[in-house]
Enzyme design. Structure first.
Site, PDB file in Angstrom:
ATOM      1  N   GLU A  17      -4.901  -3.149 -23.369  1.00 48.95           N
ATOM      2  CA  GLU A  17      -5.747  -3.936 -22.478  1.00 48.95           C
ATOM      3  C   GLU A  17      -5.728  -5.399 -22.896  1.00 48.95           C
ATOM      4  OE1 GLU A  17     -10.138  -4.214 -23.176  1.00 48.95           O
ATOM      5  OE2 GLU A  17      -9.847  -2.222 -23.986  1.00 48.95           O
ATOM      6  N   HIS A  65     -11.837   9.883 -26.367  1.00 53.66           N
ATOM      7  CA  HIS A  65     -11.879   8.426 -26.497  1.00 53.66           C
ATOM      8  C   HIS A  65     -13.186   8.083 -27.203  1.00 53.66           C
ATOM      9  CE1 HIS A  65     -11.757   4.185 -25.695  1.00 53.66           C
ATOM     10  NE2 HIS A  65     -12.938   4.262 -25.089  1.00 53.66           N
ATOM     11  N   CYS A 101      -8.544  -0.177 -21.834  1.00 60.82           N
ATOM     12  CA  CYS A 101      -8.380   0.761 -22.931  1.00 60.82           C
ATOM     13  C   CYS A 101      -8.338   2.209 -22.523  1.00 60.82           C
ATOM     14  CB  CYS A 101      -9.454   0.571 -24.003  1.00 60.82           C
ATOM     15  SG  CYS A 101     -11.090   1.141 -23.612  1.00 60.82           S
TER      16      CYS A 101
END
Length: 368
Positions: free
Chosen positions: A88, A162, A122
């Site tokens: 990102e 995540h 991300c």
């Protein structure tokens, strides 16, 4: 061949991870920031946070990890036909990170490499309701795609998420238990209540009504504690010791799981993987570990130095950490620019920013 048939035996054969050689202790940062004791260490589950000084950026990080990956595996650069970069972070809007990485392939004259950057926040935004609703939807659809609508959390030996911060991961695992309970209730399972007794008081609620139900969240965390510690806690080593890595967060979790697990205990196991990003870009999939112990031991051998590398990092005070970040902020978008931080903060073999010229072109070198 059926166009919907998945390819066989496609997977992860080797891994490498790089993290900065400096960190700030979160207890120290709590005191410096003037926040309540335990806000970062307990509230977020964070112990140390790695950071880069002005010698490192997204380009240097990627140069380092790709070079190490190929060196460790003794791979010829001519063997590479595709290179994808997920990030990102964009510091050169005129070209991709992948374009910068191509300098590694110049000596081999291999310039015919497919691939480009995939840029998204991300796969890791942190709006809590969005994260959990995406988790709900992905778990349901993953079960449907698996061809088994009765898939439950018991079908996964491990689960990686995540990880914006570690406490969210624990809450997310607990959320999967809520999904599991609701599914078993709706399917008429007789053992749903006995399996999740702490959730019985909430059995009348729909999933959509529960995102901000604090009592349910606490009950779910309680009843899932043992399973969380067995299936997911080993995957949080890097998240707690380095911090939110954003795009590589999920795979940092996988590396953590692998270095905290023996080859024997991994053979034939199923690992659930959940990634999330801003814009509700979310994915859930499964990794099935090979039953070939030799292959697994080879994979683990490539990353077994991760714990020692974490321990070998240098601690930086919260005062110095803040000063380093302020200096980077002041230097942002300057050209020409000569980095000032010392090279001895980097481990041997690390790529670093050499300079930014007057046309904003960045050049890099590798520390011997």
């Amino acid at each position: 061949m059926n166009s919907h048939e998945n390819p066989k035996d496609v997977g992860v054969l080797a891994m490498e991870i790089y993290f900065p050689n400096q960190y700030v202790d979160q207890s120290d940062l709590e005191e410096f920031d003037g926040v309540s004791k335990g806000k970062y260490t307990i509230g977020l589950g964070q112990h140390k946070m790695g950071f880069c000084n002005d010698r490192e950026d997204i380009h240097s990080l990627c140069l380092t990890v790709v070079q190490r990956l190929l060196e460790k595996n003794k791979l010829d650069y001519k063997q590479i036909g595709r290179l994808e970069v997920g990030t990102e972070t964009i510091i050169d809007k005129s070209k991709s990170v992948k374009s910068v990485l191509m300098q590694l392939f110049e000596p081999s004259q291999n310039t015919d490499i497919v691939g480009i950057d995939t840029t998204n926040a991300c796969y890791g935004g942190t709006s809590i309701q969005c994260y959990l609703s995406a988790l709900d939807a992905c778990f349901k659809r993953h079960s449907e795609k698996d061809g088994r609508p009765d898939v439950s959390l018991d079908d996964f030996d491990y689960f990686c998420f995540h990880a914006p911060y570690c406490k969210l991961v624990q809450k997310s695992f607990a959320r999967l238990c809520v999904n599991d309970y609701v599914f078993h209730l709706k399917s008429g399972s007789e053992n749903a209540d006995s399996k999740y007794p702490d959730l019985v008081p909430f059995k009348h609620l729909e999933l959509e009504e529960t995102y901000f139900n604090r009592e349910l969240e606490q009950a779910a965390v309680k009843c899932s504690k043992a399973a969380f510690e067995a299936k997911t806690l080993p995957s949080l080593m890097l998240a707690s010791m380095v911090g939110n890595m954003y795009t590589p967060s999920l795979y940092g979790g996988l590396v953590s799981l692998l270095v905290n697990t023996t080859a024997e205990s991994l053979l034939g196991k199923r690992i659930g993987m959940f990634s999330y990003g801003s814009g509700l870009a979310s994915t859930m999939f499964s990794l099935h570990v090979s039953k070939d112990q030799e292959k697994i031991e080879k994979l683990l051998a490539l990353i077994n130095d991760v714990p020692s590398r974490l321990e070998a990092r240098s601690a930086v005070s919260a005062v110095d950490f803040t000063a380093i970040l302020k200096a980077k902020e002041d230097a942002y978008n300057k050209a020409p620019y000569q980095p000032v931080d010392a090279l001895d903060t980097l481990t041997p073999g690390t790529y670093y920013l050499l300079e930014i010229d007057s046309k904003y072109r960045r050049s890099y070198a590798r520390r011997p």
